[in-house]
Design a protein around this motif. Structure first.
Motif, PDB file in Angstrom:
ATOM      1  N   THR A 190      -3.274  14.648   3.550  1.00 49.54           N
ATOM      2  CA  THR A 190      -3.156  13.252   3.980  1.00 49.54           C
ATOM      3  C   THR A 190      -4.527  12.582   4.014  1.00 49.54           C
ATOM      4  N   GLU A 191      -5.508  13.268   4.558  1.00 51.00           N
ATOM      5  CA  GLU A 191      -6.877  12.737   4.596  1.00 51.00           C
ATOM      6  C   GLU A 191      -7.400  12.512   3.183  1.00 51.00           C
ATOM      7  N   TYR A 192      -7.128  13.454   2.295  1.00 52.12           N
ATOM      8  CA  TYR A 192      -7.529  13.330   0.888  1.00 52.12           C
ATOM      9  C   TYR A 192      -6.867  12.099   0.261  1.00 52.12           C
ATOM     10  N   ASN A 193      -5.565  11.950   0.492  1.00 50.72           N
ATOM     11  CA  ASN A 193      -4.837  10.808  -0.068  1.00 50.72           C
ATOM     12  C   ASN A 193      -5.408   9.487   0.435  1.00 50.72           C
ATOM     13  N   MET A 194      -5.714   9.424   1.748  1.00 48.79           N
ATOM     14  CA  MET A 194      -6.268   8.197   2.323  1.00 48.79           C
ATOM     15  C   MET A 194      -7.627   7.867   1.700  1.00 48.79           C
ATOM     16  N   GLN A 195      -8.468   8.858   1.562  1.00 50.66           N
ATOM     17  CA  GLN A 195      -9.794   8.613   0.992  1.00 50.66           C
ATOM     18  C   GLN A 195      -9.712   8.182  -0.467  1.00 50.66           C
ATOM     19  N   MET A 196      -8.807   8.802  -1.201  1.00 48.89           N
ATOM     20  CA  MET A 196      -8.637   8.419  -2.602  1.00 48.89           C
ATOM     21  C   MET A 196      -8.102   6.987  -2.705  1.00 48.89           C
ATOM     22  N   ALA A 197      -7.158   6.637  -1.850  1.00 50.61           N
ATOM     23  CA  ALA A 197      -6.598   5.277  -1.860  1.00 50.61           C
ATOM     24  C   ALA A 197      -7.666   4.256  -1.480  1.00 50.61           C
ATOM     25  N   GLN A 198      -8.496   4.592  -0.509  1.00 56.14           N
ATOM     26  CA  GLN A 198      -9.536   3.664  -0.074  1.00 56.14           C
ATOM     27  C   GLN A 198     -10.609   3.448  -1.128  1.00 56.14           C
ATOM     28  N   SER A 199     -10.734   4.351  -2.065  1.00 54.14           N
ATOM     29  CA  SER A 199     -11.711   4.172  -3.137  1.00 54.14           C
ATOM     30  C   SER A 199     -11.092   3.556  -4.391  1.00 54.14           C
ATOM     31  N   ASP A 200      -9.826   3.199  -4.326  1.00 56.68           N
ATOM     32  CA  ASP A 200      -9.111   2.594  -5.457  1.00 56.68           C
ATOM     33  C   ASP A 200      -9.389   1.088  -5.474  1.00 56.68           C
ATOM     34  N   SER A 201     -10.180   0.638  -6.432  1.00 56.80           N
ATOM     35  CA  SER A 201     -10.588  -0.773  -6.470  1.00 56.80           C
ATOM     36  C   SER A 201      -9.403  -1.721  -6.669  1.00 56.80           C
ATOM     37  N   LYS A 202      -8.427  -1.323  -7.464  1.00 61.38           N
ATOM     38  CA  LYS A 202      -7.250  -2.173  -7.680  1.00 61.38           C
ATOM     39  C   LYS A 202      -6.481  -2.355  -6.365  1.00 61.38           C
ATOM     40  N   LEU A 203      -6.296  -1.271  -5.636  1.00 59.02           N
ATOM     41  CA  LEU A 203      -5.614  -1.352  -4.348  1.00 59.02           C
ATOM     42  C   LEU A 203      -6.423  -2.188  -3.365  1.00 59.02           C
ATOM     43  N   ASN A 204      -7.745  -2.003  -3.353  1.00 55.29           N
ATOM     44  CA  ASN A 204      -8.590  -2.769  -2.438  1.00 55.29           C
ATOM     45  C   ASN A 204      -8.506  -4.267  -2.702  1.00 55.29           C
ATOM     46  N   LYS A 205      -8.425  -4.666  -3.964  1.00 55.18           N
ATOM     47  CA  LYS A 205      -8.261  -6.090  -4.301  1.00 55.18           C
ATOM     48  C   LYS A 205      -6.922  -6.605  -3.775  1.00 55.18           C
ATOM     49  N   ARG A 206      -5.895  -5.819  -3.959  1.00 58.63           N
ATOM     50  CA  ARG A 206      -4.564  -6.216  -3.477  1.00 58.63           C
ATOM     51  C   ARG A 206      -4.547  -6.328  -1.952  1.00 58.63           C
ATOM     52  N   LEU A 207      -5.163  -5.375  -1.270  1.00 53.89           N
ATOM     53  CA  LEU A 207      -5.229  -5.412   0.188  1.00 53.89           C
ATOM     54  C   LEU A 207      -6.007  -6.629   0.679  1.00 53.89           C
ATOM     55  N   ALA A 208      -7.068  -6.981  -0.030  1.00 52.05           N
ATOM     56  CA  ALA A 208      -7.858  -8.170   0.340  1.00 52.05           C
ATOM     57  C   ALA A 208      -6.995  -9.425   0.223  1.00 52.05           C
ATOM     58  N   GLN A 209      -6.183  -9.504  -0.823  1.00 49.58           N
ATOM     59  CA  GLN A 209      -5.276 -10.649  -0.993  1.00 49.58           C
ATOM     60  C   GLN A 209      -4.251 -10.705   0.133  1.00 49.58           C
ATOM     61  N   ILE A 210      -3.710  -9.561   0.490  1.00 48.38           N
ATOM     62  CA  ILE A 210      -2.722  -9.509   1.578  1.00 48.38           C
ATOM     63  C   ILE A 210      -3.360  -9.936   2.894  1.00 48.38           C
ATOM     64  N   ARG A 211      -4.568  -9.457   3.159  1.00 48.20           N
ATOM     65  CA  ARG A 211      -5.264  -9.834   4.390  1.00 48.20           C
ATOM     66  C   ARG A 211      -5.537 -11.341   4.434  1.00 48.20           C
ATOM     67  N   LYS A 212      -5.899 -11.882   3.285  1.00 43.91           N
ATOM     68  CA  LYS A 212      -6.179 -13.321   3.195  1.00 43.91           C
ATOM     69  C   LYS A 212      -4.925 -14.115   3.499  1.00 43.91           C
ATOM     70  N   LEU A 213      -3.785 -13.700   2.941  1.00 48.42           N
ATOM     71  CA  LEU A 213      -2.518 -14.377   3.186  1.00 48.42           C
ATOM     72  C   LEU A 213      -2.056 -14.195   4.623  1.00 48.42           C
ATOM     73  N   ALA A 214      -2.261 -13.005   5.163  1.00 49.85           N
ATOM     74  CA  ALA A 214      -1.847 -12.723   6.539  1.00 49.85           C
ATOM     75  C   ALA A 214      -2.666 -13.545   7.546  1.00 49.85           C
ATOM     76  N   ALA A 215      -3.928 -13.854   7.204  1.00 51.83           N
ATOM     77  CA  ALA A 215      -4.793 -14.606   8.103  1.00 51.83           C
ATOM     78  C   ALA A 215      -4.326 -16.039   8.312  1.00 51.83           C
ATOM     79  N   VAL A 216      -3.578 -16.580   7.354  1.00 59.03           N
ATOM     80  CA  VAL A 216      -3.107 -17.974   7.474  1.00 59.03           C
ATOM     81  C   VAL A 216      -1.708 -18.062   8.036  1.00 59.03           C
ATOM     82  N   MET A 217      -1.100 -16.959   8.360  1.00 55.70           N
ATOM     83  CA  MET A 217       0.251 -16.978   8.905  1.00 55.70           C
ATOM     84  C   MET A 217       0.243 -17.285  10.375  1.00 55.70           C
TER      85      MET A 217
END
Length: 103
Positions: free
Chosen positions: A76-103
């Protein structure tokens, strides 16, 4: 929640298991046979090409007496670290955070 950095290379449970069987002097072929698992599947786990599942963790626990929950925690720790280093996922998460901030 920010992007947490760990500062080290993630450890796959296969690396831990590979060290354990080497220390015990057990061959991969013998262990695969003992576990009723194909050599290829075992080798893929030990060489970090395949994730450890709950079922395979329980099989390793039965064969080597290494606690399955510890192996799953490592995975699980390995999976989390690998996901956190995934640039495509990080871009998507940034978009979600941006949208969530205006809700």
């Amino acid at each position: 929640m920010g992007n947490l950095g760990y500062g080290y290379t993630p450890t796959h449970p296969g690396e831990v298991l590979k060290d354990e069987i080497k220390y015990r002097g057990i061959s991969q072929t013998a262990l695969a046979k003992r576990m009723g698992m194909s050599y290829k599947v075992l080798n893929d786990i030990l060489n970090e090409r395949r994730p450890l599942t709950i079922q395979t963790a329980m099989m390793f626990e039965a064969a080597l007496d290494v606690p399955a929950y510890s192996l799953i925690n490592i995975q699980t720790e390995y999976n989390m670290q690998m996901a956190q280093s995934d640039s495509k996922l990080n871009k998507r998460l940034a978009q979600i955070r941006k949208l969530a901030a205006v809700m």
